[in-house]
Design a protein around this motif. Structure first.
Motif, mmCIF file in Angstrom:
data_model
loop_
_atom_site.group_PDB
_atom_site.id
_atom_site.type_symbol
_atom_site.label_atom_id
_atom_site.label_comp_id
_atom_site.label_asym_id
_atom_site.label_seq_id
_atom_site.Cartn_x
_atom_site.Cartn_y
_atom_site.Cartn_z
ATOM 1 N N VAL A 84 35.731 50.059 11.791
ATOM 2 C CA VAL A 84 34.990 49.881 13.157
ATOM 3 C C VAL A 84 34.864 48.605 13.533
ATOM 4 C CG1 VAL A 84 33.376 49.141 12.317
ATOM 5 C CG2 VAL A 84 32.859 50.630 14.849
ATOM 6 N N THR A 85 35.800 47.734 12.942
ATOM 7 C CA THR A 85 36.138 46.434 12.775
ATOM 8 C C THR A 85 37.230 46.226 13.978
ATOM 9 O OG1 THR A 85 35.493 45.644 10.513
ATOM 10 C CG2 THR A 85 36.001 43.900 12.343
ATOM 11 N N PRO A 86 38.155 47.103 13.627
ATOM 12 C CA PRO A 86 39.308 46.525 14.355
ATOM 13 C C PRO A 86 38.665 47.915 15.969
ATOM 14 C CG PRO A 86 39.919 47.556 12.654
ATOM 15 C CD PRO A 86 38.419 47.865 12.333
ATOM 16 N N LEU A 87 38.174 48.581 15.779
ATOM 17 C CA LEU A 87 37.489 49.471 17.035
ATOM 18 C C LEU A 87 37.063 48.138 17.847
ATOM 19 C CD1 LEU A 87 36.797 51.588 19.228
ATOM 20 C CD2 LEU A 87 34.723 51.920 17.688
ATOM 21 N N PHE A 88 36.155 47.100 17.157
ATOM 22 C CA PHE A 88 35.310 45.947 18.637
ATOM 23 C C PHE A 88 36.560 44.898 18.613
ATOM 24 C CE2 PHE A 88 31.389 46.397 15.587
ATOM 25 C CZ PHE A 88 30.862 47.558 15.934
ATOM 26 N N ASP A 89 37.322 44.946 18.233
ATOM 27 C CA ASP A 89 38.466 43.799 18.970
ATOM 28 C C ASP A 89 39.691 44.695 19.726
ATOM 29 O OD1 ASP A 89 39.842 41.593 18.088
ATOM 30 O OD2 ASP A 89 41.806 42.840 17.088
ATOM 31 N N ALA A 90 39.824 45.887 19.561
ATOM 32 C CA ALA A 90 39.971 46.222 20.799
ATOM 33 C C ALA A 90 39.192 46.133 22.546
ATOM 34 C CB ALA A 90 40.922 47.872 20.191
ATOM 35 N N CYS A 91 38.094 46.726 21.495
ATOM 36 C CA CYS A 91 37.460 46.510 23.082
ATOM 37 C C CYS A 91 37.392 45.421 23.649
ATOM 38 C CB CYS A 91 36.004 47.173 22.416
ATOM 39 S SG CYS A 91 35.187 48.929 22.232
ATOM 40 N N VAL A 92 37.021 44.335 23.038
ATOM 41 C CA VAL A 92 36.931 43.001 23.151
ATOM 42 C C VAL A 92 38.318 42.799 23.904
ATOM 43 C CG1 VAL A 92 37.021 39.967 22.622
ATOM 44 C CG2 VAL A 92 35.076 42.165 21.717
ATOM 45 N N GLU A 93 39.671 42.956 23.867
ATOM 46 C CA GLU A 93 40.890 42.664 24.068
ATOM 47 C C GLU A 93 41.009 43.399 24.977
ATOM 48 O OE1 GLU A 93 42.890 40.649 22.963
ATOM 49 O OE2 GLU A 93 41.417 39.862 21.728
ATOM 50 N N ARG A 94 40.394 45.138 24.954
ATOM 51 C CA ARG A 94 40.752 45.750 26.258
ATOM 52 C C ARG A 94 40.168 45.482 27.866
ATOM 53 N NH1 ARG A 94 42.893 50.548 27.850
ATOM 54 N NH2 ARG A 94 42.876 50.968 29.670
ATOM 55 N N THR A 95 39.212 44.674 27.050
ATOM 56 C CA THR A 95 37.779 44.238 28.191
ATOM 57 C C THR A 95 38.656 43.185 28.760
ATOM 58 O OG1 THR A 95 36.189 45.191 26.890
ATOM 59 C CG2 THR A 95 35.935 43.080 28.695
ATOM 60 N N LEU A 96 38.890 42.551 27.949
ATOM 61 C CA LEU A 96 39.747 40.730 28.394
ATOM 62 C C LEU A 96 40.947 41.049 29.174
ATOM 63 C CD1 LEU A 96 39.053 38.418 25.717
ATOM 64 C CD2 LEU A 96 38.164 38.207 27.419
ATOM 65 N N SER A 97 41.753 41.829 29.038
ATOM 66 C CA SER A 97 42.833 42.317 29.729
ATOM 67 C C SER A 97 43.437 42.929 31.349
ATOM 68 C CB SER A 97 44.181 43.571 28.671
ATOM 69 O OG SER A 97 42.857 44.495 28.894
ATOM 70 N N ASP A 98 42.135 44.179 30.879
ATOM 71 C CA ASP A 98 41.619 44.867 32.688
ATOM 72 C C ASP A 98 40.597 43.786 33.147
ATOM 73 O OD1 ASP A 98 42.270 47.003 31.867
ATOM 74 O OD2 ASP A 98 40.707 48.168 31.372
ATOM 75 N N LEU A 99 39.865 42.753 32.838
ATOM 76 C CA LEU A 99 39.377 41.301 33.850
ATOM 77 C C LEU A 99 40.327 40.639 34.065
ATOM 78 C CD1 LEU A 99 36.073 40.856 31.761
ATOM 79 C CD2 LEU A 99 36.277 41.891 34.086
ATOM 80 N N GLN A 100 41.276 40.419 33.373
ATOM 81 C CA GLN A 100 42.478 39.740 33.802
ATOM 82 C C GLN A 100 43.732 40.132 34.733
ATOM 83 O OE1 GLN A 100 43.217 36.779 33.172
ATOM 84 N NE2 GLN A 100 45.338 36.593 33.705
ATOM 85 N N ARG A 101 44.053 41.495 35.256
ATOM 86 C CA ARG A 101 44.306 42.051 35.971
ATOM 87 C C ARG A 101 43.369 42.341 37.210
ATOM 88 N NH1 ARG A 101 45.099 47.504 32.797
ATOM 89 N NH2 ARG A 101 44.932 46.451 31.357
ATOM 90 N N ALA A 102 42.332 42.534 36.744
ATOM 91 C CA ALA A 102 41.343 43.098 37.717
ATOM 92 C C ALA A 102 41.454 41.718 38.723
ATOM 93 C CB ALA A 102 40.097 43.229 37.771
ATOM 94 N N LEU A 103 41.537 40.275 38.089
ATOM 95 C CA LEU A 103 41.638 39.000 39.039
ATOM 96 C C LEU A 103 43.228 39.008 39.315
ATOM 97 C CD1 LEU A 103 40.530 36.172 39.184
ATOM 98 C CD2 LEU A 103 41.404 35.590 36.618
ATOM 99 N N GLU A 104 43.943 38.858 39.011
ATOM 100 C CA GLU A 104 45.487 39.019 39.100
ATOM 101 C C GLU A 104 45.352 39.889 40.931
ATOM 102 O OE1 GLU A 104 47.852 40.312 36.360
ATOM 103 O OE2 GLU A 104 47.421 38.374 35.263
ATOM 104 N N VAL A 105 44.923 41.598 40.776
ATOM 105 C CA VAL A 105 44.998 42.404 41.939
ATOM 106 C C VAL A 105 44.117 41.474 42.906
ATOM 107 C CG1 VAL A 105 44.224 44.294 42.997
ATOM 108 C CG2 VAL A 105 44.887 43.955 40.466
ATOM 109 N N SER A 106 43.100 40.981 42.480
ATOM 110 C CA SER A 106 42.321 40.072 43.726
ATOM 111 C C SER A 106 42.684 38.790 43.845
ATOM 112 C CB SER A 106 40.772 39.188 42.699
ATOM 113 O OG SER A 106 39.549 38.802 43.934
ATOM 114 N N ARG A 107 43.293 38.074 43.008
ATOM 115 C CA ARG A 107 44.205 36.582 43.867
ATOM 116 C C ARG A 107 45.264 37.764 45.165
ATOM 117 N NH1 ARG A 107 44.144 33.362 38.248
ATOM 118 N NH2 ARG A 107 42.087 32.414 38.602
#
Length: 110
Positions: A84-107
């Motif tokens: 489960v430890t890599p799953l937590f890490d993957a969830c964090v990384e996916r959240t950050l990458s999607d937020l970054q994409r949303a920010l770029e689209v917003s800009r």
């Protein structure tokens, strides 16, 4: 604690038998918020850079939390915890990458 927890505020109600991905996310958020609040409050009392027995406050709190959670973690067993430890890490990384994409689209829309 000053803030209402997401679970008790009814903002993230548990729905047993609901979508398993949603339930996992609810538990991930609940745990993250609770642990962040607890550690933040304790760190205020200890001081992040304050040394306790040669360790920083944050190192001391990590050891304290590890000691608190170790019985539950060991009861689950090493294999499931390691799985489960890599799953937590993957969830964090996916959240950050999607937020970054949303920010770029917003800009780009402005």
């Amino acid at each position: 604690m000053e803030h209402a927890h997401l679970s008790t505020a009814g903002l993230l109600p548990r729905r047993p038998g609901a979508d398993y991905a949603r339930e996992f996310v609810v538990e991930l958020i609940r745990a993250g918020v609770l642990l962040a609040e607890v550690l933040d409050n304790l760190l205020e009392g200890v001081g992040e850079d304050e040394r306790v027995g040669g360790d920083t406050g944050s190192e001391v709190l990590l050891e304290m939390l590890t000691g608190t959670l170790r019985p539950v973690i060991e009861a689950a067993g090493e294999a499931p915890v390691r799985a489960v430890t890599p799953l937590f890490d993957a969830c964090v990384e996916r959240t950050l990458s999607d937020l970054q994409r949303a920010l770029e689209v917003s800009r780009s829309v402005r």
